[in-house]
Motif scaffolding. Structure first.
Motif, PDB file in Angstrom:
ATOM      1  N   LEU A  98       0.834  -1.017  -0.025  1.00 39.27           N
ATOM      2  CA  LEU A  98       0.070   0.179  -0.143  1.00 39.27           C
ATOM      3  C   LEU A  98       0.659   1.174   0.056  1.00 39.27           C
ATOM      4  CD1 LEU A  98      -2.552  -0.630   2.724  1.00 39.27           C
ATOM      5  CD2 LEU A  98      -3.172  -0.627   0.392  1.00 39.27           C
ATOM      6  N   TRP A  99       0.562   2.289  -1.039  1.00 40.66           N
ATOM      7  CA  TRP A  99       1.604   3.523  -1.049  1.00 40.66           C
ATOM      8  C   TRP A  99       0.523   4.516  -0.456  1.00 40.66           C
ATOM      9  CZ3 TRP A  99       6.233   2.186  -2.367  1.00 40.66           C
ATOM     10  CH2 TRP A  99       6.552   1.005  -3.086  1.00 40.66           C
ATOM     11  N   LEU A 100       1.257   5.294   0.366  1.00 43.21           N
ATOM     12  CA  LEU A 100       0.634   6.380   0.869  1.00 43.21           C
ATOM     13  C   LEU A 100       0.258   7.385  -0.205  1.00 43.21           C
ATOM     14  CD1 LEU A 100       0.359   7.911   3.750  1.00 43.21           C
ATOM     15  CD2 LEU A 100       2.673   8.685   3.459  1.00 43.21           C
ATOM     16  N   LEU A 101       1.019   7.677  -1.336  1.00 41.20           N
ATOM     17  CA  LEU A 101       0.667   8.487  -2.431  1.00 41.20           C
ATOM     18  C   LEU A 101      -0.299   8.017  -3.692  1.00 41.20           C
ATOM     19  CD1 LEU A 101       3.600  10.996  -2.550  1.00 41.20           C
ATOM     20  CD2 LEU A 101       1.588  11.059  -1.136  1.00 41.20           C
ATOM     21  N   ASP A 102      -0.680   6.750  -3.289  1.00 44.20           N
ATOM     22  CA  ASP A 102      -1.374   6.039  -4.342  1.00 44.20           C
ATOM     23  C   ASP A 102      -2.773   6.490  -4.413  1.00 44.20           C
ATOM     24  OD1 ASP A 102      -1.263   4.677  -6.623  1.00 44.20           O
ATOM     25  OD2 ASP A 102      -1.016   2.648  -5.425  1.00 44.20           O
ATOM     26  N   ASP A 103      -3.075   6.571  -5.740  1.00 44.78           N
ATOM     27  CA  ASP A 103      -4.661   6.561  -6.108  1.00 44.78           C
ATOM     28  C   ASP A 103      -5.480   5.849  -5.232  1.00 44.78           C
ATOM     29  OD1 ASP A 103      -7.252   6.727  -6.963  1.00 44.78           O
ATOM     30  OD2 ASP A 103      -6.629   5.598  -8.990  1.00 44.78           O
ATOM     31  N   PRO A 104      -6.327   6.357  -4.108  1.00 39.75           N
ATOM     32  CA  PRO A 104      -7.132   5.863  -3.152  1.00 39.75           C
ATOM     33  C   PRO A 104      -7.939   4.520  -3.614  1.00 39.75           C
ATOM     34  CG  PRO A 104      -7.625   8.131  -3.024  1.00 39.75           C
ATOM     35  CD  PRO A 104      -6.853   7.987  -4.177  1.00 39.75           C
ATOM     36  N   ALA A 105      -8.473   4.710  -5.047  1.00 38.28           N
ATOM     37  CA  ALA A 105      -9.377   3.494  -5.623  1.00 38.28           C
ATOM     38  C   ALA A 105      -8.172   2.220  -5.705  1.00 38.28           C
ATOM     39  CB  ALA A 105      -9.694   4.267  -6.910  1.00 38.28           C
ATOM     40  N   LYS A 106      -7.101   2.663  -6.086  1.00 39.30           N
ATOM     41  CA  LYS A 106      -6.036   1.542  -6.195  1.00 39.30           C
ATOM     42  C   LYS A 106      -5.916   0.760  -4.999  1.00 39.30           C
ATOM     43  CE  LYS A 106      -2.550   1.832  -9.827  1.00 39.30           C
ATOM     44  NZ  LYS A 106      -1.125   2.417  -9.950  1.00 39.30           N
ATOM     45  N   SER A 107      -5.815   1.527  -3.718  1.00 41.35           N
ATOM     46  CA  SER A 107      -5.210   0.972  -2.262  1.00 41.35           C
ATOM     47  C   SER A 107      -6.722   0.326  -1.870  1.00 41.35           C
ATOM     48  CB  SER A 107      -5.083   2.199  -1.553  1.00 41.35           C
ATOM     49  OG  SER A 107      -4.110   2.960  -1.881  1.00 41.35           O
ATOM     50  N   ALA A 108      -7.776   0.678  -2.255  1.00 41.95           N
ATOM     51  CA  ALA A 108      -9.006   0.059  -2.074  1.00 41.95           C
ATOM     52  C   ALA A 108      -8.941  -1.447  -2.634  1.00 41.95           C
ATOM     53  CB  ALA A 108     -10.308   0.864  -2.349  1.00 41.95           C
ATOM     54  N   LYS A 109      -8.924  -1.202  -3.852  1.00 40.04           N
ATOM     55  CA  LYS A 109      -8.756  -2.835  -4.660  1.00 40.04           C
ATOM     56  C   LYS A 109      -7.595  -3.585  -3.978  1.00 40.04           C
ATOM     57  CE  LYS A 109      -9.806  -1.950  -8.974  1.00 40.04           C
ATOM     58  NZ  LYS A 109      -9.382  -1.419 -10.319  1.00 40.04           N
ATOM     59  N   LYS A 110      -6.522  -3.038  -3.681  1.00 39.02           N
ATOM     60  CA  LYS A 110      -5.366  -3.969  -3.134  1.00 39.02           C
ATOM     61  C   LYS A 110      -5.951  -4.545  -1.815  1.00 39.02           C
ATOM     62  CE  LYS A 110      -1.280  -1.819  -5.191  1.00 39.02           C
ATOM     63  NZ  LYS A 110      -0.003  -1.101  -4.652  1.00 39.02           N
ATOM     64  N   ILE A 111      -6.821  -3.760  -1.012  1.00 38.68           N
ATOM     65  CA  ILE A 111      -7.364  -4.282   0.189  1.00 38.68           C
ATOM     66  C   ILE A 111      -8.216  -5.431   0.174  1.00 38.68           C
ATOM     67  CG2 ILE A 111      -8.748  -3.782   2.235  1.00 38.68           C
ATOM     68  CD1 ILE A 111      -6.019  -2.746   2.681  1.00 38.68           C
ATOM     69  N   MET A 112      -9.221  -5.304  -1.161  1.00 38.70           N
ATOM     70  CA  MET A 112     -10.301  -6.233  -1.345  1.00 38.70           C
ATOM     71  C   MET A 112      -9.637  -7.583  -1.811  1.00 38.70           C
ATOM     72  SD  MET A 112     -12.855  -4.448  -0.316  1.00 38.70           S
ATOM     73  CE  MET A 112     -14.155  -5.577  -0.664  1.00 38.70           C
ATOM     74  N   ARG A 113      -8.507  -7.401  -2.269  1.00 37.26           N
ATOM     75  CA  ARG A 113      -7.753  -8.585  -3.131  1.00 37.26           C
ATOM     76  C   ARG A 113      -6.889  -8.981  -1.820  1.00 37.26           C
ATOM     77  NH1 ARG A 113      -6.831  -6.190  -8.919  1.00 37.26           N
ATOM     78  NH2 ARG A 113      -8.942  -6.321  -9.749  1.00 37.26           N
ATOM     79  N   ALA A 114      -6.591  -8.437  -0.746  1.00 35.44           N
ATOM     80  CA  ALA A 114      -5.751  -9.170   0.158  1.00 35.44           C
ATOM     81  C   ALA A 114      -5.933 -10.427   0.500  1.00 35.44           C
ATOM     82  CB  ALA A 114      -5.411  -8.303   1.464  1.00 35.44           C
TER      83      ALA A 114
END
Ligand code: TYM
Length: 332
Positions: A207-223
């Protein structure tokens, strides 16, 4: 106020969640009670190959993220390591009292050098922990807040301080690492038994602090989770869910139990959605603020210069004392 020291490498465009949770959040909370020094350790970053123009940019970006996360450059001394020449000079002196075998026992060096191979491993990477000791000791730091991967380096720093003091007389404060038990190690989302790292092979687990929030959300859903389906902390048997709970608690400021209660009897989907919201609302403002700061690099550079001057004054005094004690002839 007691002195506190810590730093981070400008080794990526963005910090990752482990840096933020394991280090920055602690720094922010501690800065009012301590005389804090926080550096962007660019001299450490060049122990592996860097593109010069990109390194300069990453250095600014790292400093901007410190400020965006709540480190106040009027309260804490936030500066770039290479701006203060004393770091490299003290590192040389300390290298002369460091045993080769002692340096060779550093696990981070062993990990990295085994990945790179002997010829791609620089001598600078080997002496990296000695430079880190110089960072800490120049400021007579009492406390060093870090994640648990840096603990061994702070232990080496203690050993070097004690050795120097006993050989040349009381010179250095012996520092103590501060490691927050719950958040000392944030794990990769895809591989929850190895730590989250800027240099992970796959981006999907970071998870990157400066990433697009939608991208981070997607990473969480796929964790990665497990098949049990219950949201409870159990590091041993449920490393994925436990890591997500740790991140959730750290970013929301809530107790782990209250989160477990909230999601009792509900699936991982709901839990992950809740966590994604927490991440978006915590990282979003940090990202916006960092981008604002980066839009005016001249102002950012000025802030860093003012702070480097403050750091210089403290560091120069320590270095002059060290030169005297080891017997270097004073230039008149
Ligand atoms: P660096 O740049 O690798 O990491 C910066 C800080 O973030 C912590 N950290 C983590 N904490 C929890 N979970 C994770 N997955 C995670 N990943 C990173 C690190 O422990 C660190 O606190 N050598 C240091 C930088 C340094 C330094 C210093 C630190 C140079 N001089 C003097 C303290 C004092 C490093 O490479 O950190």
């Amino acid at each position: 106020k007691p002195r506190l020291y810590s730093g981070m490498q400008p080794s990526a465009d963005s910090l990752q969640a482990g840096n933020y949770i394991g280090a920055l959040l602690q720094w922010r909370d501690m800065q009012s009670s301590y005389d804090a020094f926080f550096s962007v350790v660019d001299l450490h970053a060049i122990t592996v190959a860097q593109d010069p123009a990109v390194l300069r940019e990453k250095t600014r970006r790292t400093a901007a993220q410190y400020i965006a996360a709540g480190i106040e450059p009027s309260k804490s001394t936030l500066y770039v390591q290479s701006h203060v020449r004393a770091h490299a000079e003290l590192a040389w002196i300390l290298s002369t009292i460091t045993g080769f075998g002692e340096a060779n026992r550093m696990t981070q060096f062993k990990d990295k050098s085994s990945r790179f191979g002997a010829d791609a491993t620089s001598v600078g990477l080997f002496t990296y922990p000695v430079l880190m000791a110089a960072d800490i000791l120049l400021y007579q730091s009492e406390l060093v807040p870090v994640g648990d991967d840096q603990k061994q380096h702070v232990e080496l720093t203690r050993d070097l301080a004690e050795r120097f003091n006993s050989r040349f007389g009381e010179t250095f404060t012996v520092p103590t690492p501060v490691i927050q038990k719950e958040t000392a190690r944030i794990y990769d989302l895809q591989n929850p038994t190895s730590k989250m790292s800027k240099s992970a092979e796959s981006d999907a687990g970071v998870l990157w602090l400066l990433d697009d929030p939608a991208k981070s959300a997607k990473k969480i859903m796929r964790a990665v989770t497990d098949t049990e389906g219950s949201v409870r902390f159990d590091r041993e048997n449920k490393p994925g869910v436990s890591n997500l709970l740790t991140i959730y608690a750290a970013l929301s400021g809530r107790q782990m139990e209250s989160i477990e209660d909230e999601y009792a009897g509900r699936g991982y989907g709901d839990f992950k959605k809740g966590l994604a919201e927490v991440i978006v609302s915590e990282f979003g403002p940090v990202r916006d603020r960092a981008n604002e700061l980066l839009a005016d690099p001249a102002e950012l550079d000025r802030v860093l210069a003012t702070n480097a001057a403050k750091a210089d004054a403290v560091a120069d005094a320590t270095l002059a004392d060290v030169y005297d004690r080891v017997g270097l002839l004073r230039r008149v």
